[in-house]
Design a protein around this motif. Structure first.
Motif, mmCIF file in Angstrom:
data_model
loop_
_atom_site.group_PDB
_atom_site.id
_atom_site.type_symbol
_atom_site.label_atom_id
_atom_site.label_comp_id
_atom_site.label_asym_id
_atom_site.label_seq_id
_atom_site.Cartn_x
_atom_site.Cartn_y
_atom_site.Cartn_z
ATOM 1 N N GLY A 1 0.801 -1.208 0.000
ATOM 2 C CA GLY A 1 0.000 0.000 0.000
ATOM 3 C C GLY A 1 0.837 1.263 0.000
ATOM 4 O O GLY A 1 2.081 1.215 -0.124
ATOM 5 N N SER A 2 0.144 2.390 0.156
ATOM 6 C CA SER A 2 0.800 3.698 0.084
ATOM 7 C C SER A 2 0.350 4.598 1.229
ATOM 8 O O SER A 2 -0.750 4.446 1.764
ATOM 9 N N LEU A 3 1.222 5.515 1.566
ATOM 10 C CA LEU A 3 0.917 6.577 2.523
ATOM 11 C C LEU A 3 1.641 7.833 2.087
ATOM 12 O O LEU A 3 2.699 7.758 1.428
ATOM 13 N N ARG A 4 1.120 8.967 2.480
ATOM 14 C CA ARG A 4 1.821 10.226 2.260
ATOM 15 C C ARG A 4 1.984 10.938 3.595
ATOM 16 O O ARG A 4 0.995 11.245 4.269
ATOM 17 N N LEU A 5 3.212 11.177 3.954
ATOM 18 C CA LEU A 5 3.523 11.915 5.159
ATOM 19 C C LEU A 5 3.691 13.392 4.827
ATOM 20 O O LEU A 5 4.158 13.736 3.743
ATOM 21 N N SER A 6 3.338 14.238 5.783
ATOM 22 C CA SER A 6 3.500 15.680 5.631
ATOM 23 C C SER A 6 4.346 16.225 6.766
ATOM 24 O O SER A 6 4.277 15.730 7.888
ATOM 25 N N CYS A 7 5.113 17.242 6.447
ATOM 26 C CA CYS A 7 5.914 17.927 7.452
ATOM 27 C C CYS A 7 5.691 19.422 7.250
ATOM 28 O O CYS A 7 6.184 20.001 6.276
ATOM 29 N N ALA A 8 4.948 20.021 8.158
ATOM 30 C CA ALA A 8 4.628 21.439 8.057
ATOM 31 C C ALA A 8 5.540 22.227 8.976
ATOM 32 O O ALA A 8 5.725 21.863 10.141
ATOM 33 N N ALA A 9 6.076 23.320 8.457
ATOM 34 C CA ALA A 9 6.974 24.159 9.229
ATOM 35 C C ALA A 9 6.288 25.445 9.629
ATOM 36 O O ALA A 9 5.500 26.008 8.876
ATOM 37 N N SER A 10 6.617 25.910 10.801
ATOM 38 C CA SER A 10 6.150 27.220 11.253
ATOM 39 C C SER A 10 7.322 27.941 11.894
ATOM 40 O O SER A 10 8.294 27.325 12.313
ATOM 41 N N GLY A 11 7.222 29.222 11.960
ATOM 42 C CA GLY A 11 8.305 30.009 12.541
ATOM 43 C C GLY A 11 9.249 30.556 11.494
ATOM 44 O O GLY A 11 9.617 31.724 11.528
ATOM 45 N N ARG A 12 9.656 29.698 10.591
ATOM 46 C CA ARG A 12 10.501 30.119 9.475
ATOM 47 C C ARG A 12 10.137 29.280 8.270
ATOM 48 O O ARG A 12 9.560 28.220 8.402
ATOM 49 N N THR A 13 10.517 29.742 7.117
ATOM 50 C CA THR A 13 10.253 28.952 5.921
ATOM 51 C C THR A 13 11.368 27.934 5.730
ATOM 52 O O THR A 13 12.453 28.037 6.308
ATOM 53 N N PHE A 14 11.065 26.950 4.911
ATOM 54 C CA PHE A 14 12.040 25.915 4.591
ATOM 55 C C PHE A 14 13.107 26.410 3.622
ATOM 56 O O PHE A 14 14.083 25.724 3.378
ATOM 57 N N SER A 15 12.900 27.589 3.063
ATOM 58 C CA SER A 15 13.653 27.982 1.872
ATOM 59 C C SER A 15 15.167 27.927 2.037
ATOM 60 O O SER A 15 15.883 27.661 1.086
ATOM 61 N N SER A 16 15.674 28.162 3.239
ATOM 62 C CA SER A 16 17.126 28.169 3.390
ATOM 63 C C SER A 16 17.644 26.934 4.114
ATOM 64 O O SER A 16 18.805 26.892 4.530
ATOM 65 N N TYR A 17 16.799 25.921 4.264
ATOM 66 C CA TYR A 17 17.169 24.735 5.009
ATOM 67 C C TYR A 17 17.119 23.487 4.139
ATOM 68 O O TYR A 17 16.290 23.372 3.249
ATOM 69 N N ALA A 18 17.985 22.556 4.440
ATOM 70 C CA ALA A 18 17.796 21.199 3.954
ATOM 71 C C ALA A 18 16.685 20.570 4.791
ATOM 72 O O ALA A 18 16.590 20.821 5.991
#
Length: 124
Positions: free
Chosen positions: A15-32
């Protein structure tokens, strides 16, 4: 950066699943941003990651071809699409963000911020 992982659950093998990781406080833009997992009695291991620039993706050999990491910058969310799940994929999955050097992209110590984990259980 605060990270919130979600989307885990119980699924049958194949089967399949989709995990999500939501960020708050700062954007992901400058992070791995990476996904790691930890099965009972085992060390936390690398699964997949975006590079700091977002232009490159990395996968462990065990999930390559089955899992896909993606991101929605507008929602500040990173996803892990998991297909053809196997019993060996059973683990707590964690998302993480940081500024690792390239050689540390697959290492837990390359990441500073961690989500709380979401359980994935694959029944055989």
């Amino acid at each position: 950066v605060q990270l919130q992982a979600s989307g885990g659950g119980l699924v049958q093998a194949g089967g399949s699943l989709r995990l999500s990781c939501a960020a708050s406080g700062r954007t992901f833009s400058s992070y791995a941003v990476g996904w790691f997992r930890q099965a009972p009695g085992k060390e936390r291991e690398f699964v997949a990651a975006f590079s700091r620039s977002g232009g490159s993706t990395y996968y462990s050999d065990s999930v390559k071809g089955r899992f896909t990491i993606s991101r929605d910058n507008a929602k500040n969310t990173v996803y892990l699409e998991m297909n053809s799940l196997e019993a060996e994929d059973t683990a707590v999955y964690y998302c993480a963000a940081g500024r690792p050097i390239l050689s540390n992209t697959r290492q837990t110590d390359g990441y500073t911020y961690w989500g709380q984990g979401t359980q994935v259980t694959v029944s055989s």
